[in-house]
Each structure stands twice: as structure tokens, then as C-alpha cells.
Design a protein around this motif. Structure first.
Motif, short mmCIF file in Angstrom:
data_model
loop_
_atom_site.label_atom_id
_atom_site.label_comp_id
_atom_site.label_asym_id
_atom_site.label_seq_id
_atom_site.Cartn_x
_atom_site.Cartn_y
_atom_site.Cartn_z
N LEU A 60 -21.91 69.10 17.90
CA LEU A 60 -22.51 68.31 18.97
C LEU A 60 -21.55 68.09 20.15
CD1 LEU A 60 -25.00 66.57 19.77
CD2 LEU A 60 -23.80 64.62 18.75
N ASP A 61 -22.04 68.41 21.35
CA ASP A 61 -21.31 68.16 22.60
C ASP A 61 -19.92 68.79 22.62
OD1 ASP A 61 -23.47 66.67 23.54
OD2 ASP A 61 -22.66 64.78 22.79
N SER A 62 -19.77 69.92 21.95
CA SER A 62 -18.45 70.53 21.83
C SER A 62 -18.40 71.99 22.25
CB SER A 62 -17.95 70.41 20.37
OG SER A 62 -17.82 69.06 20.00
N GLY A 63 -19.48 72.51 22.81
CA GLY A 63 -19.50 73.90 23.22
C GLY A 63 -18.63 74.14 24.45
N PRO A 64 -18.35 75.41 24.76
CA PRO A 64 -17.52 75.76 25.91
C PRO A 64 -18.04 75.13 27.21
CG PRO A 64 -17.93 77.69 24.56
CD PRO A 64 -18.80 76.61 24.02
N ILE A 65 -17.13 74.48 27.93
CA ILE A 65 -17.50 73.77 29.16
C ILE A 65 -17.63 74.76 30.32
CG2 ILE A 65 -16.66 72.11 30.87
CD1 ILE A 65 -15.39 70.57 28.51
N ILE A 66 -18.67 74.55 31.13
CA ILE A 66 -18.92 75.42 32.28
C ILE A 66 -18.49 74.71 33.57
CG2 ILE A 66 -20.61 76.81 33.52
CD1 ILE A 66 -22.38 76.59 30.94
N ILE A 67 -19.12 73.58 33.86
CA ILE A 67 -18.82 72.83 35.08
C ILE A 67 -18.75 71.34 34.76
CG2 ILE A 67 -19.67 72.13 37.37
CD1 ILE A 67 -20.91 74.81 37.75
N GLN A 68 -17.81 70.65 35.42
CA GLN A 68 -17.74 69.20 35.35
C GLN A 68 -17.74 68.62 36.76
OE1 GLN A 68 -14.22 68.37 32.84
NE2 GLN A 68 -15.65 67.92 31.18
N GLY A 69 -18.47 67.52 36.92
CA GLY A 69 -18.49 66.81 38.19
C GLY A 69 -18.01 65.39 37.99
N GLU A 70 -17.13 64.92 38.86
CA GLU A 70 -16.54 63.60 38.71
C GLU A 70 -17.14 62.60 39.70
OE1 GLU A 70 -12.36 64.06 39.29
OE2 GLU A 70 -12.04 65.09 37.37
N VAL A 71 -17.16 61.33 39.27
CA VAL A 71 -17.54 60.23 40.16
C VAL A 71 -16.58 59.07 39.89
CG1 VAL A 71 -19.98 60.86 40.21
CG2 VAL A 71 -19.17 59.24 38.50
N PRO A 72 -16.34 58.23 40.90
CA PRO A 72 -15.45 57.08 40.68
C PRO A 72 -16.14 55.97 39.91
CG PRO A 72 -16.34 57.02 42.90
CD PRO A 72 -16.81 58.31 42.30
N ILE A 73 -15.36 55.18 39.21
CA ILE A 73 -15.84 53.95 38.59
C ILE A 73 -15.26 52.78 39.38
CG2 ILE A 73 -15.87 52.51 36.52
CD1 ILE A 73 -15.61 55.00 34.84
N PHE A 74 -16.13 51.89 39.84
CA PHE A 74 -15.69 50.75 40.64
C PHE A 74 -15.56 49.50 39.77
CE2 PHE A 74 -18.20 53.36 43.77
CZ PHE A 74 -17.08 53.88 44.42
N PRO A 75 -14.70 48.56 40.18
CA PRO A 75 -14.44 47.37 39.36
C PRO A 75 -15.69 46.56 39.01
CG PRO A 75 -12.79 47.57 41.08
CD PRO A 75 -13.82 48.62 41.37
N ASN A 76 -16.68 46.58 39.91
CA ASN A 76 -17.88 45.77 39.67
C ASN A 76 -19.02 46.57 39.05
OD1 ASN A 76 -18.33 47.34 41.92
ND2 ASN A 76 -19.46 45.76 43.05
N ASP A 77 -18.73 47.77 38.57
CA ASP A 77 -19.78 48.61 37.99
C ASP A 77 -20.36 48.00 36.72
OD1 ASP A 77 -20.56 50.87 39.45
OD2 ASP A 77 -18.73 51.96 38.93
N THR A 78 -21.65 48.22 36.54
CA THR A 78 -22.34 47.94 35.29
C THR A 78 -22.74 49.28 34.67
OG1 THR A 78 -24.52 47.89 36.35
CG2 THR A 78 -23.28 45.80 36.23
N GLU A 79 -23.26 49.24 33.46
CA GLU A 79 -23.75 50.48 32.86
C GLU A 79 -24.82 51.11 33.74
OE1 GLU A 79 -24.68 50.79 28.64
OE2 GLU A 79 -23.66 48.87 28.33
N GLN A 80 -25.68 50.28 34.31
CA GLN A 80 -26.79 50.78 35.12
C GLN A 80 -26.29 51.44 36.40
OE1 GLN A 80 -26.68 47.72 33.70
NE2 GLN A 80 -28.15 48.19 32.06
N SER A 81 -25.35 50.80 37.08
CA SER A 81 -24.86 51.36 38.35
C SER A 81 -24.07 52.64 38.11
CB SER A 81 -24.01 50.34 39.10
OG SER A 81 -22.84 49.99 38.37
N LEU A 82 -23.29 52.67 37.03
CA LEU A 82 -22.53 53.87 36.71
C LEU A 82 -23.47 55.00 36.29
CD1 LEU A 82 -19.89 55.36 36.36
CD2 LEU A 82 -19.67 54.34 34.08
N ARG A 83 -24.49 54.66 35.51
CA ARG A 83 -25.46 55.68 35.09
C ARG A 83 -26.12 56.33 36.30
NH1 ARG A 83 -28.31 52.65 32.19
NH2 ARG A 83 -27.37 53.20 30.18
N ALA A 84 -26.49 55.52 37.29
CA ALA A 84 -27.15 56.06 38.48
C ALA A 84 -26.23 56.99 39.26
CB ALA A 84 -27.61 54.90 39.37
#
Length: 225
Positions: A148-172
């Protein structure tokens, strides 16, 4: 132009990633055609998204197979197999594929995961990233293997996490990058630029590192070539 790749997408829910793929095929960013969308959930909103684009939809309701789970997985396999896909995409499909399914579509199945793998495989990725006080999160598109979730990686995209983030805001925020890297990956596979061999991933015949490609403007330019 080479022939369009035949794509089957598996979903379980809302289908926002499916929407981005449908639009990518429609706009010809992806040299492929989604020939079917298969869902284990008859109420998945993604089915309506597919029908809007005139795409075949099939429902294999897992609730009809509570006793014989083997029959459920076999029905899903048969539903996908009939379309002879070049690529099978898991876009929020919340069931684990069987070993026989994976081996039958070897090197043809990709999945998206809402973390920068190998960090946080499995569920509750945003909560885990916030609990760990990470400063960066993101999403990963990878080939599917039996682990599970361990196959060869193709592309990754990054986003910042802000101090006031919630699960909902980070998910979006992560979902926005998911849409971009899913379309990019599918486009590169359908154009033949991305290939997998012996658990390794190649871009234009160049071996990628374990973390795959980092999504940036150069990927967008590559899609337009």
C-alpha cells in the motif's frame, strides 16, 4: 499524433480529481480518452461528473457482496478488463486492489496520495502532518504495487503548511496540487515520456530518483511540447 490511450478511472466519492482528468482529456492536454469510470459506491458524485462528459459509468456496489468479498473484487476486475485499458487510474478509490488485479495490469495502474510519500502512507495524512508540525505537505502520484502506497513515485507536488492551518484548510490546498500533478502524470504517461521498468521510473529514458519529479513550471512547459 499517436493514438489516444484508453483510460479507466476507479472512484469512490466526489471525484474532483476525476474532473481534472476529464477536463485534461477534453482539452487534449492528455492524449487519452477516459473510456469508463467504475465505482464501488452508487452515490459517488463522480459518476455524475463522468456522465456530463458522456463517459461510460459502471457501479459495482460493494454492499451487495458483504459475504463474498472475492466476488466483489472479481466483478471490479471484469468491469475494468472489458475496456482493455492502457492505463488504470485510482482517483479516490477507497478499496485495496487484489494481487491478481495488480498483476493483470502490471505497470498500468497509478494512484494519487495526499502526502509526500514515503511520509504518511494510509489515512489521516493531513492530521499527521499538522501533529508533526511539518512546514511542507503535498501529494504524490505513484505506480501501484501490492504494498500500500509504496509503489515507484512519479511526481510530487509541494504546498506550504501555515501556522493557523486546520485539517480542512490543508486538505483544500493539497487538493489543488493533486489536480495539477494528476493531469501532468497522466499526460506524460499517455505521451510515452514516462515509463516504468523493473520498479524504476524513467522520464524521456532518464532514470528518476526515488522521489520522482518535483512538480514546477518546467513540468507545465513539458506538457506543451
Amino acid at each position: 499524433m499517436t493514438r489516444k490511450s484508453k483510460i479507466v478511472v476507479l472512484i469512490s466519492g466526489n471525484g474532483s480529481n476525476l474532473q481534472s482528468l476529464l477536463e485534461g482529456c477534453h482539452s487534449k492536454i492528455i492524449n487519452g480518452e477516459i473510456v469508463a469510470v467504475v465505482s464501488n459506491n452508487p452515490d459517488a458524485f463522480g459518476l455524475k461528473r463522468a456522465k456530463t462528459f458522456g463517459v461510460n459509468t459502471l457501479v459495482i456496489d460493494e454492499n451487495n457482496y458483504k459475504i463474498e468479498k472475492k466476488d466483489f473484487h472479481e466483478k471490479v476486475f471484469e468491469a475494468v478488463k472489458q475496456f482493455k485499458p492502457d492505463l488504470v487510474i485510482l482517483a479516490g478509490y477507497m478499496k485495496i486492489l487484489t494481487k491478481s488485479f495488480i498483476s493483470s495490469f502490471q505497470d498500468k495502474i497509478i494512484n494519487i496520495h495526499p502526502s509526500l510519500l514515503p511520509k504518511y502512507p494510509g489515512l489521516n495524512t493531513h492530521r499527521r502532518a499538522l501533529t508533526a508540525e511539518d512546514e511542507i505537505s503535498g501529494a504524490t502520484v505513484h505506480f501501484v504495487t501490492e504494498k500500500l502506497d509504496s509503489g515507484p513515485i512519479i511526481i510530487q507536488g509541494e504546498v506550504p503548511i501555515f501556522p493557523n492551518d486546520t485539517e480542512q484548510s490543508l486538505r483544500a490546498r493539497v487538493l489543488e496540487i493533486e489536480h495539477k500533478i494528476f493531469v501532468a502524470t497522466t499526460s506524460l504517461i499517455c505521451s510515452g515520456k514516462i515509463k516504468r521498468a523493473d520498479d524504476k521510473v524513467f522520464l524521456n529514458e532518464n532514470l528518476l530518483g526515488k522521489q520522482g519529479i518535483k512538480y514546477d513550471d518546467s513540468i507545465e512547459r513539458m506538457l506543451k511540447e
